[in-house]
Design an enzyme around this catalytic site. Sequence first.
Site, PDB file in Angstrom:
ATOM      1  NE  ARG A 219      10.672   9.150 -20.761  1.00  0.00           N
ATOM      2  CZ  ARG A 219      11.895   8.885 -21.031  1.00  0.00           C
ATOM      3  NH1 ARG A 219      12.278   7.529 -20.672  1.00  0.00           N
ATOM      4  NH2 ARG A 219      12.852   9.614 -20.988  1.00  0.00           N
TER       5      ARG A 219
ATOM      6  NE  ARG B  39       3.980   7.408   3.927  1.00  0.00           N
ATOM      7  CZ  ARG B  39       2.855   7.384   4.478  1.00  0.00           C
ATOM      8  NH1 ARG B  39       1.858   6.634   4.239  1.00  0.00           N
ATOM      9  NH2 ARG B  39       2.460   8.370   5.463  1.00  0.00           N
TER      10      ARG B  39
END
Length: 118
Positions: free
Chosen positions: A16, A89
């Site tokens: 979105r 990560r």
Amino acid sequence: VLFLAYFALQVIYARRKYKIPPPKTTGHPEFERIFRAQANCSEYFPIFISLLWVAGIFFHQGVTAACGLLYLYTRLKYFQGYTMAAQGRLGPLYASAWLLWLLLGLALAGLLAHFLQP
């Protein structure tokens, strides 16, 4: 399951925010990192659940539960780190991989003890 739902919701919010309609998986670099982090966590979940289940049944529930909680924490940190930068990560990735190997060892030890007992 709550972690997977959280990760999936983050992908929906990123879609979105960056206006990337499904089924597209490319676009803004931040969206791509969030999408990839969610996919990576989802890919390892069946392995984690299987090892957790076997180690919990055949080794020791308390030790296995502690490893499972640590694994979930490292995957959350992995997700959070990956969404900031791809290099973010790595530390949690190595820690979660180490925990999967540990769970595999616990599961094997429990299975061997169970089936090799006289």
